[in-house]
Design an enzyme around this catalytic site. Structure first.
Site, mmCIF file in Angstrom:
data_model
loop_
_atom_site.group_PDB
_atom_site.id
_atom_site.type_symbol
_atom_site.label_atom_id
_atom_site.label_comp_id
_atom_site.label_asym_id
_atom_site.label_seq_id
_atom_site.Cartn_x
_atom_site.Cartn_y
_atom_site.Cartn_z
ATOM 1 N N HIS A 82 0.818 -1.219 0.000
ATOM 2 C CA HIS A 82 0.000 0.000 0.000
ATOM 3 C C HIS A 82 0.851 1.267 0.000
ATOM 4 C CE1 HIS A 82 -3.664 -2.304 1.874
ATOM 5 N NE2 HIS A 82 -3.299 -2.769 0.696
ATOM 6 N N ASP A 99 -3.224 -2.653 -5.392
ATOM 7 C CA ASP A 99 -2.210 -3.670 -5.080
ATOM 8 C C ASP A 99 -1.276 -3.922 -6.263
ATOM 9 O OD1 ASP A 99 -2.976 -4.098 -2.474
ATOM 10 O OD2 ASP A 99 -4.167 -5.888 -2.899
ATOM 11 N N HIS A 151 -9.344 -1.715 -5.371
ATOM 12 C CA HIS A 151 -8.255 -2.070 -4.458
ATOM 13 C C HIS A 151 -7.285 -3.048 -5.115
ATOM 14 C CE1 HIS A 151 -6.128 -2.313 -0.700
ATOM 15 N NE2 HIS A 151 -5.998 -3.611 -0.938
ATOM 16 N N HIS A 185 -1.065 -11.196 -5.348
ATOM 17 C CA HIS A 185 0.350 -10.852 -5.201
ATOM 18 C C HIS A 185 1.272 -11.900 -5.830
ATOM 19 C CE1 HIS A 185 -0.639 -7.473 -2.685
ATOM 20 N NE2 HIS A 185 -1.308 -8.237 -1.843
#
Length: 305
Positions: free
Chosen positions: A77, A238, A234, A261
């Protein structure tokens, strides 16, 4: 030609870690040209962990960096905020092993960056220009990057939940669009998974105030959604945070389908290994060649995801 930037002054934030639940202070500090982003563990005599692909060690529920056994976790973030706001260089002092989650979005970091101000350095900004399409996939999850004259992300998510469902958010990433359209989007999680995650040492600091928490059919967090498609936004936040690890401004189009991720790390590793798929511009020819050579060398140890 554009020039590299850093912060005009240091600025601090304090909160708890999403996964550790421990108090931590983060101070964003100015840095010289070509520093990139470097975390400095002030609780460990200032030990430095550069935010680069080959320091990525864990990618489950957050991005974690490690060097010589020293870890900094949940970095995505704050890196997203720095990159999205056009800050090229910063030292990030942390007093514990995890960056504070704050409200679960990048907005508090963006506000801190605005309070610190931006300082333009004398060195030219380096740009990684994508020249060929690269794609990675795991089952029905896929992530690709392809040539573009701008930095553009299109991300689709698909959750079997009445408050989420299938959402797509697409946006050119500039400092203005980042601040307004991406940074406020909060992280989210499911109540049904919380206990199992806690048994594995995760989400010990999660609350209804620092994440969008969902039960089987509703949102439990008291604050209403900031956007109807906040969940998809969001994911874009990321993606930006993970691609900030490249350390260069990016010109390319990212297309994500149910990404996370691990997939982000896998694509970065493959992109760096495919040296013919990108060039480095914004520098004199010799310096550009040297920058490309450094990235290619990094590819040999880049995290595969």
């Amino acid at each position: 030609m554009t020039y590299q930037t850093t912060l005009r002054r240091a600025v601090s934030l304090r909160g708890i870690g999403l996964h550790t639940g421990q108090e931590v202070e983060l101070t964003l500090c100015p840095a010289p040209a070509d520093t990139g982003y470097v975390f400095r563990r002030t609780d460990l005599n200032g030990f430095e962990v550069a935010a680069v692909p080959h320091h990525v060690t864990h990618v489950s529920y957050a991005t974690t960096l490690m060097r010589a056994g020293v870890m900094v976790s949940t970095v995505e973030h704050v890196l997203s905020a720095l990159y999205g706001c056009g800050i090229d260089n910063a030292i990030l002092d942390v007093t514990n092993c995890e960056v504070p989650i704050l409200d679960g979005s990048a907005r508090p970091f963006v506000e801190a960056i605005a309070a610190a101000g931006t300082f333009t350095l004398e060195s030219p900004r380096q740009v990684l220009q994508v020249e060929q399409r690269i794609e990675v996939a795991e089952g029905n999850r896929r992530l690709a990057i392809e040539p573009s004259d701008r930095f553009f992300i299109e991300s689709t998510i698909d959750f079997d939940h009445p408050c989420i469902g299938r959402q797509t958010f697409a946006c050119e990433v500039t400092p203005a669009t980042y601040r307004q359209e991406i940074a406020p989007a909060r992280t989210f999680g499911f109540l049904a998974e919380a206990e199992a995650l806690r048994r594995h040492g995760l989400v010990r600091g999660a609350t209804l105030e620092n994440a969008i928490v969902l039960d089987a059919d509703s949102i439990l967090s008291p604050e209403p959604l900031r956007f109807p498609d906040e969940f998809a936004r969001h994911k874009v936040l990321d993606i930006i945070g993970d691609f900030a690890l490249l350390g260069l401004s990016l010109r390319g189009r990212i297309i994500a389908e149910r990404s996370g991720h691990g997939l982000h790390s896998a694509l970065i590793g493959r992109l760096l290994r495919e040296a013919q798929a990108w060039t480095v511009s914004g520098l004199p020819a010799t310096a550009s060649a040297e920058a490309a050579a450094r990235l290619t060398a990094t590819a040999a140890v880049a995290a595969p995801g």
